[in-house]
Design a protein around this motif. Structure first.
Motif, PDB file in Angstrom:
ATOM      1  N   TYR A 117       0.587  -1.109  -0.214  1.00 19.69           N
ATOM      2  CA  TYR A 117      -0.037  -0.002   0.118  1.00 19.69           C
ATOM      3  C   TYR A 117       0.933   1.280  -0.143  1.00 19.69           C
ATOM      4  N   SER A 118       0.356   2.247  -0.453  1.00 21.46           N
ATOM      5  CA  SER A 118       0.956   3.601  -0.430  1.00 21.46           C
ATOM      6  C   SER A 118       0.404   4.093   0.845  1.00 21.46           C
ATOM      7  N   THR A 119       1.563   4.763   1.629  1.00 20.26           N
ATOM      8  CA  THR A 119       1.226   5.412   3.006  1.00 20.26           C
ATOM      9  C   THR A 119       0.836   6.923   2.957  1.00 20.26           C
ATOM     10  N   VAL A 120       0.854   7.625   1.647  1.00 22.09           N
ATOM     11  CA  VAL A 120       0.258   8.678   1.100  1.00 22.09           C
ATOM     12  C   VAL A 120      -1.252   8.500   0.989  1.00 22.09           C
ATOM     13  N   ASN A 121      -1.708   7.984   0.188  1.00 20.84           N
ATOM     14  CA  ASN A 121      -3.218   7.855   0.099  1.00 20.84           C
ATOM     15  C   ASN A 121      -3.899   6.539   0.384  1.00 20.84           C
ATOM     16  N   GLY A 122      -3.138   5.445   1.137  1.00 18.58           N
ATOM     17  CA  GLY A 122      -3.812   4.024   1.415  1.00 18.58           C
ATOM     18  C   GLY A 122      -4.051   3.191   0.310  1.00 18.58           C
ATOM     19  N   ASN A 123      -3.696   3.560  -1.054  1.00 24.06           N
ATOM     20  CA  ASN A 123      -4.194   2.684  -2.246  1.00 24.06           C
ATOM     21  C   ASN A 123      -3.353   1.722  -2.484  1.00 24.06           C
ATOM     22  N   LYS A 124      -3.774   0.457  -2.640  1.00 24.36           N
ATOM     23  CA  LYS A 124      -3.095  -0.884  -3.089  1.00 24.36           C
ATOM     24  C   LYS A 124      -2.412  -0.597  -4.327  1.00 24.36           C
ATOM     25  N   VAL A 125      -1.092  -0.728  -4.249  1.00 26.31           N
ATOM     26  CA  VAL A 125      -0.322  -0.251  -5.462  1.00 26.31           C
ATOM     27  C   VAL A 125       0.405  -1.703  -6.110  1.00 26.31           C
ATOM     28  N   TYR A 126       0.547  -2.530  -5.016  1.00 28.74           N
ATOM     29  CA  TYR A 126       1.397  -3.900  -5.686  1.00 28.74           C
ATOM     30  C   TYR A 126       0.729  -5.075  -5.190  1.00 28.74           C
ATOM     31  N   LEU A 127       0.708  -6.194  -5.887  1.00 31.88           N
ATOM     32  CA  LEU A 127       0.275  -7.545  -4.977  1.00 31.88           C
ATOM     33  C   LEU A 127       1.235  -8.544  -5.384  1.00 31.88           C
ATOM     34  N   LEU A 128       1.734  -9.133  -4.489  1.00 23.29           N
ATOM     35  CA  LEU A 128       2.791 -10.320  -4.474  1.00 23.29           C
ATOM     36  C   LEU A 128       2.064 -11.627  -4.089  1.00 23.29           C
ATOM     37  N   PRO A 129       1.824 -12.280  -5.255  1.00 26.47           N
ATOM     38  CA  PRO A 129       0.936 -13.538  -5.180  1.00 26.47           C
ATOM     39  C   PRO A 129       1.347 -14.491  -4.093  1.00 26.47           C
ATOM     40  N   GLY A 130       0.394 -15.273  -3.685  1.00 29.11           N
ATOM     41  CA  GLY A 130       0.539 -16.394  -2.719  1.00 29.11           C
ATOM     42  C   GLY A 130       1.185 -17.682  -3.508  1.00 29.11           C
ATOM     43  N   GLN A 131       1.497 -18.842  -2.904  1.00 28.40           N
ATOM     44  CA  GLN A 131       1.813 -19.760  -3.603  1.00 28.40           C
ATOM     45  C   GLN A 131       0.688 -20.703  -4.085  1.00 28.40           C
ATOM     46  N   GLN A 132       0.977 -20.907  -5.576  1.00 25.39           N
ATOM     47  CA  GLN A 132      -0.383 -21.611  -6.269  1.00 25.39           C
ATOM     48  C   GLN A 132      -0.489 -23.016  -5.476  1.00 25.39           C
ATOM     49  N   GLY A 133      -2.003 -23.191  -5.444  1.00 27.46           N
ATOM     50  CA  GLY A 133      -2.341 -24.405  -4.988  1.00 27.46           C
ATOM     51  C   GLY A 133      -2.187 -24.763  -3.447  1.00 27.46           C
ATOM     52  N   PHE A 134      -1.686 -23.733  -2.982  1.00 29.19           N
ATOM     53  CA  PHE A 134      -1.630 -23.822  -1.203  1.00 29.19           C
ATOM     54  C   PHE A 134      -2.115 -22.540  -0.743  1.00 29.19           C
ATOM     55  N   ASP A 135      -3.460 -22.525  -0.782  1.00 26.97           N
ATOM     56  CA  ASP A 135      -4.127 -21.256  -0.160  1.00 26.97           C
ATOM     57  C   ASP A 135      -4.188 -21.326   1.220  1.00 26.97           C
ATOM     58  N   GLY A 136      -3.935 -22.211   1.860  1.00 21.94           N
ATOM     59  CA  GLY A 136      -3.987 -22.665   3.243  1.00 21.94           C
ATOM     60  C   GLY A 136      -2.656 -22.065   3.942  1.00 21.94           C
ATOM     61  N   ALA A 137      -1.621 -21.661   3.205  1.00 25.78           N
ATOM     62  CA  ALA A 137      -0.205 -21.400   3.817  1.00 25.78           C
ATOM     63  C   ALA A 137       0.086 -20.001   3.816  1.00 25.78           C
TER      64      ALA A 137
END
Length: 400
Positions: A117-137
């Motif tokens: 997130y940006s600390t200036v306006n609170g917008n989510k600017v990037y997303l680093l994905p989780g491990q595919q096939g392991f949603d519970g980790a």
């Protein structure tokens, strides 16, 4: 809330009807607490669910968020007569960290994703994905690599998850640069050395691993051993902290009720602190002081002497209705580490203290789940509070 005509007293509603707080306090020999209350940035604070801190002779402010980042976890009923389960939207935040320049904040979530997130306006600017096939980790801990002359690539983020994966990310391109697999270990904690040349991980198997940042290779494993004078950890490790003054000094803590003090050139600890119970990113080091936040209802926030491993202070954390069991604790990053922030579950709150005097400065309320992680801004008078309700609250405070 209403003042009396002369302005000396306040009346507050309670579960037992209206009462005059000042009269109640005087009857108990206390003086009234001064509470400054304002609406949070998202307007969602439920005052009726707040538990007021009860502490003798303190003046405390209820902090309101400047920004609220992320989406709250919402439980939804599954409309299936054969199932009584619930599903949820949104995911809890297990760790929160500011970038070295304070412009971004990383929040690692229970589904493995890392939101930036940006600390200036609170917008989510990037997303680093989780491990595919392991949603519970879940991704349990994150750290930004320190910006030093030795690091050519900027905006590098390190993460560990419950499947034992240690990942280097390039934040702005959202690409994974390198992966280390510690399987079958579950990784809960990590930290960078101040120069960024080494990092440490720890978790389920009681061991602390030291890696070289340039080659991404394992350099040493700190275990101690049963039968030795200093045995190391005997249970899961949830927190790691490198010293900023001594490049070879590392602290680790976890379920075995100890904080181990390591010289990373040796495989046994130099000395140990006894009497803590750490279940999150809840130890920090400044000069010769260690602060610890234990997951227990009493004596949860403590200050220790690094040199002698003796207890210096118990910070007064009292609550009239629910105790607070701590998951996250940290010194402020200003010169002198003036403040301490800590938060946890039970009361679902975070509190700000002055390190030297032990005075409570203020409290953050209104979380629907516990506080799992805290982090001070690297330069501003601001702190991030991450909660199991899926949000990160940015709180501004006045530095004295």
């Amino acid at each position: 809330v209403r003042y009396s005509p002369d302005g000396r007293d306040k009346a507050l509603p309670s579960r037992h009807g209206s009462r005059n707080v000042a009269d109640d306090l005087r009857a108990n020999g206390d003086r009234p607490a001064v509470l400054e209350m304002s609406q949070p940035g998202d307007g969602s604070m439920d005052i009726s669910s707040m538990s007021q801190p009860q502490q003798k002779g303190f003046m405390s402010k209820i902090f309101s968020p400047t920004l609220v980042l992320g989406e709250q976890v919402v439980q939804q009923e599954v409309h299936d007569v054969s199932s009584s389960q619930k599903s949820a939207t949104g995911h809890e935040v297990f760790c929160v960290r500011y970038s070295p320049d304070g412009q971004f904040i990383a929040a690692s979530r229970g589904n493995g994703e890392i939101d930036i997130y940006s600390t200036v306006n609170g917008n989510k600017v990037y997303l680093l994905p989780g491990q595919q096939g392991f949603d519970g980790a879940p991704t349990c801990c994150v750290r930004f690599r320190p910006n030093t002359n030795s690091s050519k690539t900027k905006n590098v983020l390190l993460s560990v998850n419950a499947n034992g994966l240690v990942k280097h990310w390039h934040m702005t391109s959202m690409k994974c640069l390198h992966t280390i697999n510690e399987d079958p270990n579950q990784c809960y904690a990590l930290d960078y050395r101040a120069d960024g040349l080494k990092f440490a991980t720890a978790g389920q198997d009681h061991q602390v691993r030291i890696y070289d940042e340039a080659t991404k290779t394992l350099q040493s494993t700190l275990t101690g051993g049963y039968g030795r004078t200093r045995a190391g950890h005997s249970n899961r490790v949830f927190s790691l902290k490198f010293s900023t003054d001594d490049e070879n000094l590392l602290l680790s803590a976890g379920w075995d009720n100890t904080i181990q003090v390591w010289d990373i050139r040796m495989d046994v600890p130099c000395r140990s602190v006894f009497g803590t119970h750490i279940t999150g990113d809840s130890i920090d080091l400044y000069d010769n002081y260690i602060v610890s936040g234990s997951w227990r209802p009493e004596n949860q926030l403590q200050l220790w002497d690094l040199r002698t491993c003796t207890l210096l202070k118990n910070y007064n954390w009292t609550n009239a209705s629910h105790p607070c069991l701590l998951y996250g604790t940290q010194f402020s990053k200003d010169v002198g580490a003036t403040y301490i922030i800590a938060g946890g579950s039970g009361a679902n709150e975070a509190r700000l203290y002055k390190r030297e005097s032990g005075e409570q400065v203020g409290v953050v309320l209104g979380m629907k789940q516990g506080v799992y992680s805290v982090d001070f801004h690297p330069s501003k008078s601001q702190v991030a509070i991450a909660s199991g309700d899926g949000t990160v609250r940015l709180i501004d405070y006045q530095r004295e």
